[in-house]
Design a protein around this motif. Structure first.
Motif, short mmCIF file in Angstrom:
data_model
loop_
_atom_site.label_atom_id
_atom_site.label_comp_id
_atom_site.label_asym_id
_atom_site.label_seq_id
_atom_site.Cartn_x
_atom_site.Cartn_y
_atom_site.Cartn_z
N PHE A 120 0.80 -1.22 0.00
CA PHE A 120 0.00 0.00 0.00
C PHE A 120 0.83 1.28 0.00
O PHE A 120 0.47 2.24 -0.66
CB PHE A 120 -0.96 -0.01 1.19
N ASP A 121 1.95 1.29 0.75
CA ASP A 121 2.75 2.51 0.82
C ASP A 121 3.35 2.87 -0.54
O ASP A 121 3.28 4.02 -0.97
CB ASP A 121 3.87 2.38 1.86
N SER A 122 3.94 1.89 -1.22
CA SER A 122 4.52 2.14 -2.54
C SER A 122 3.44 2.56 -3.53
O SER A 122 3.64 3.48 -4.33
CB SER A 122 5.23 0.89 -3.06
N GLY A 123 2.31 1.89 -3.48
CA GLY A 123 1.20 2.23 -4.36
C GLY A 123 0.68 3.63 -4.10
O GLY A 123 0.34 4.36 -5.04
N GLU A 124 0.65 4.01 -2.83
CA GLU A 124 0.17 5.35 -2.47
C GLU A 124 1.09 6.43 -3.06
O GLU A 124 0.60 7.43 -3.60
CB GLU A 124 0.11 5.46 -0.94
N ASP A 125 2.39 6.24 -2.97
CA ASP A 125 3.33 7.21 -3.53
C ASP A 125 3.14 7.37 -5.04
O ASP A 125 3.10 8.49 -5.56
CB ASP A 125 4.78 6.80 -3.24
N ARG A 157 -7.45 3.32 2.59
CA ARG A 157 -8.38 2.49 3.38
C ARG A 157 -7.77 1.14 3.71
O ARG A 157 -7.82 0.67 4.85
CB ARG A 157 -9.71 2.29 2.63
N MET A 158 -7.18 0.50 2.71
CA MET A 158 -6.60 -0.82 2.93
C MET A 158 -5.41 -0.76 3.89
O MET A 158 -5.25 -1.63 4.75
CB MET A 158 -6.16 -1.44 1.60
N ARG A 159 -4.60 0.28 3.76
CA ARG A 159 -3.46 0.43 4.67
C ARG A 159 -3.94 0.65 6.10
O ARG A 159 -3.40 0.06 7.05
CB ARG A 159 -2.57 1.58 4.23
#
Length: 164
Positions: A120-125, A157-159
């Motif tokens: 999720f963190d990488s995807g968020e960036d 939300r998922m994170r």
């Protein structure tokens, strides 16, 4: 897949085929992006798909840099650079826009794959970068910008579900 190796190269090997900017956009839209999505959905090849999308993004970033370099060279070459431009030197704003928007689409596709893979963190960036590009290029309320914002909302939300 072989065409992707020819256009993008493989590991340390340089690409064998050099495409013009618009041809690179078309190749990426019509071949590389669908190939990455197909590899993920049909064969569950998340890492392969992510790597192909990353390579595509890197190539498009190099194309973007070449546009910036052309503009900088022309600006430094003449105080009134517009008069100094010859017709064959003009930056094609349409192609530049296509390259930039395709890069945003690739970033969003990578973010969606990372969402499915739980990163999720990488995807968020990546998604935030996509939103920034689309906001500047298309506007805050454009459908593509709003779609990327929805992808970002899913990632957040998922994170948050995992952290609780």
């Amino acid at each position: 897949m072989a065409s992707a190796f020819l256009v993008f190269g493989f590991k340390a090997e340089p690409p064998l085929v050099q495409l013009k900017a618009m041809d690179m956009v078309l190749f990426t839209k019509k071949t590389a992006l669908p190939l990455a999505i197909e590899a993920f959905t049909t064969f569950s090849r998340c890492n392969s798909s992510l790597e192909l999308l990353k390579v595509c993004t890197n190539v498009l970033e190099e194309v973007e840099k070449s546009f910036v370099t052309q503009i900088q060279d022309w600006c430094h070459g003449s105080f009134c650079w517009k008069k100094a431009l010859h017709s064959h030197q003009k930056v094609d704003e349409y192609v530049w826009q296509e390259v930039t928007l395709l890069k945003a689409a690739l970033l969003e596709a990578r973010a969606k794959l990372l969402l499915r893979g739980g990163h999720f963190d990488s995807g968020e960036d990546l998604c935030r970068t996509c939103i920034s590009i689309r906001t500047v290029m298309l506007g805050h309320n454009h459908a593509q910008t709003l779609a990327a914002q929805e992808t970002l909302a899913k990632l957040v939300r998922m994170r948050s579900k995992i952290q609780h």
